[in-house]
Design a protein around this motif. Sequence first.
Motif: not given
Lengths: 482, 482
Positions: A24, A26, A224-225, A229-232, A262-265
């Motif tokens: 990802p 990050h 994320h790519k 941001s977190l993967t997915q 976690m994803f949303l943040c």
Amino acid sequence: LSRLPLVEGVLKYIKEKNILFCMPGHKGGLGFLKTTQGVELYKNLIKGDITEVDGVDNLHFAGGIIKESQQLLSEYYGSIKSYFLVNGSTSGNLAMIFSAFNEGDKIIVERNCHRSIFNAIIMRKLKPVYIKNKIHSKYDAPFPLDKEHFLYLIKENRDAKGIIVTYPNYYGICFDLQYVIELARNYGMLVLVDAAHGAHFGASKLLPENPLKLGANMVVMSAHKTLPSLTQTAFLHVGEGIDINKVDFYVSAFLSTSPSYMFLCSMDYARFYIEEYGEKDYDELIKICAVNRKRINSLGKFYVLGPEDLRETLGNQDEDNNMYTMDLTRYILNVPKGYSGHKLLQYLRVNKIQAEMSDSRNVVLIFSPFDSSQAFNALYIALKKCDMKTLEQEYVDLMDYDMPTTIMYPYEVMDREKTIMELRQAEHKISAAAIVPYPPGIPIIMPGERIEKKTIAIIEYYLRNNVTVFGINQGKIETVEK
Amino acid sequence: LSRLPLVEGVLKYIKEKNILFCMPGHKGGLGFLKTTQGVELYKNLIKGDITEVDGVDNLHFAGGIIKESQQLLSEYYGSIKSYFLVNGSTSGNLAMIFSAFNEGDKIIVERNCHRSIFNAIIMRKLKPVYIKNKIHSKYDAPFPLDKEHFLYLIKENRDAKGIIVTYPNYYGICFDLQYVIELARNYGMLVLVDAAHGAHFGASKLLPENPLKLGANMVVMSAHKTLPSLTQTAFLHVGEGIDINKVDFYVSAFLSTSPSYMFLCSMDYARFYIEEYGEKDYDELIKICAVNRKRINSLGKFYVLGPEDLRETLGNQDEDNNMYTMDLTRYILNVPKGYSGHKLLQYLRVNKIQAEMSDSRNVVLIFSPFDSSQAFNALYIALKKCDMKTLEQEYVDLMDYDMPTTIMYPYEVMDREKTIMELRQAEHKISAAAIVPYPPGIPIIMPGERIEKKTIAIIEYYLRNNVTVFGINQGKIETVEK
């Protein structure tokens, strides 16, 4: 026997401490450590794995901080409405296609579309007409759509409701989206864009344009790519001409009702980052990429493609070659004929550099503003000391690949009885499966198409090169009868 | 104006440092810190946010560590095949229903099913027949299916292909699943189980049985709701009588092709934990829950329901009341008539205790083996010092609620033109939306049903009590014409 195979396997990989020239965006967390706000998020990530409680809103009924954050997202990208997706661009592609089209609609879709687009076409019972993709004859790199074929298709299929294009493709190559949108508009067709690899587009003038600015009706981007941001995680953006109520329904239907905060943040942070730092950081990154491209190319062993290569002959249609642009923050690292891109990827991994993916002739590397100049230098050194002999591989020409003939629609295949047979015995049969090497995630044959001699040869080529091929199990293929 | 509203909102909530008697089951990370393996995972979580590379397998083409981990999952739960889901039980319910049923199939479904089940019914174009749910007359807590109505329905709808049940419901109450499965088998119907809240079932003899052991054909479990796994993770288990190829297709179609390895690792860990420590830890937790239940009930202000209450009169059908069991690791904390469950939830939050959810008369608290005895004691103290006057609320009887009449199938509503009108003016119209208060996530009316006076009254009741009600926007409801 391991009792925690997955945890142990991932921890083992982490301990390799590779340079991450892959997703990802990050880059092992570095993207969060770049800002004070990101550091705070990084430190509290697991504690931020909360459920919906008073004060933190509800993704499926946003009226508080999630709504506010999605509005900032929409303003930044210039959409009518934007959505946070916790199930990747996959869920965005599903929601986009279910919202924009109805059962039985004919659509024009790039052959090289992502597997999730095709799954949506099956489940939404659409009638797809495929636009051919080009492959760069010199570098064997897949290019976006063939302009001539596209023009032919749109004229021949005026009853199509819309066009789905990938912008950019996995290699970072873009077809002229403005041209597609203007043409589609003249025919009254919608343009849906899978921009999974283009969330950073438009941040710098040196990057291709944000598809919403060009008038796309719907756009999906993976967060994320390329972004921190977190993967997915992904974004869905809605432009003009779309029924928002339908989008609301399908986005909600395809996303977990227990979405990860976690994803949303991390999506809130990714938008904040690109808005605050994007222009400066991407200008800088593109400079670094250009400098290192020159250094690598000067080795005379490998060749990193550049904008000038997009204007080289792609086949017979010289006049089309100004239709392409590229993402200058990724490398298509080409090996000469007679050498293997797959082997180069493996060589780099042994040398603690993780590339994103490989095909027979290329390795794709994805960079972000969080990659250090030391990391770029390590790549240069690894390539410099690479013994070309170890990369040797018999050359296989990819250029002769044509689309197989469609016998039935993909969704019609779903309920037929399937016969599993040896790949070699399947010539002239109808495929029941999408056969997709992954990466690059492009279907060789789709459900409902006739298996030809050439089809079998291409599948066997990928298998021989140890590429994961979806749809083939132990050398066998699923077929149906007409 | 905040530029990072979501991150800041979540960080603010974290800083409240509440006791977490709610999801997720890892309780702010404590579940990982319980074992040495979990500590290692916890410390490396963000670094474990990787993409598919050599050695860490591919969720959509599992052949390595993911396959191995899914096999351990399957062995533990006793399935034919089990899947890790990175898009929550929502994706499991979609995949389960799309795999087991075909378009146009009639199914029998519990009225209290989750929203994701109903979305799947719409998208798969099924013809649902709803089983009534009971509400405990003394405590106003919703109970699972009404046995008498279920028996009537199964006899009247022998052409139904299967039955979908929730086991347990959000309150932890279970209907006798063995009874349902035996009856369904006699009629040649499949039984699909939404066990989102039951991933820990079967771990201890004091808990209800694992639905796979009872012969369910397919089962969905949230990993995060009760086990130490990250929010949005779930399991899909396949039993007898199901076409695995179809399940493979739909699971893959509904899940991101960029799945989170943080999620995958946490599911590996959750299975490891329940297998290694489940029996001992849950026996212990159930003891602690029982002791504290007694203490709380001795206050004479609130009442935590127990197994004996399941056998009390639920209405007229006394003989049915041995059909229910309950999850002893959650509390249904009941307030007397004339007091508000919602206000009690708010009171607890102010006192730094986060409950899972509330309805008009109850607060539900979810416990896990990671909750300390100090935390239970804090709950006792907070309840002891609670001034009942602050919880007063006019009592509204929930018992008179009947299912509205079905006029058309939910999927038929999708493509009709919608009219938005004031709720009060919608009497006798057909609802275009599912109106669902969330929590508890149970539809008051479904698309295609006739809006009645009573329907309107119930919706208004939830709105008045500040419960989030999906399907109502600014007091307005969407309707369609026959």
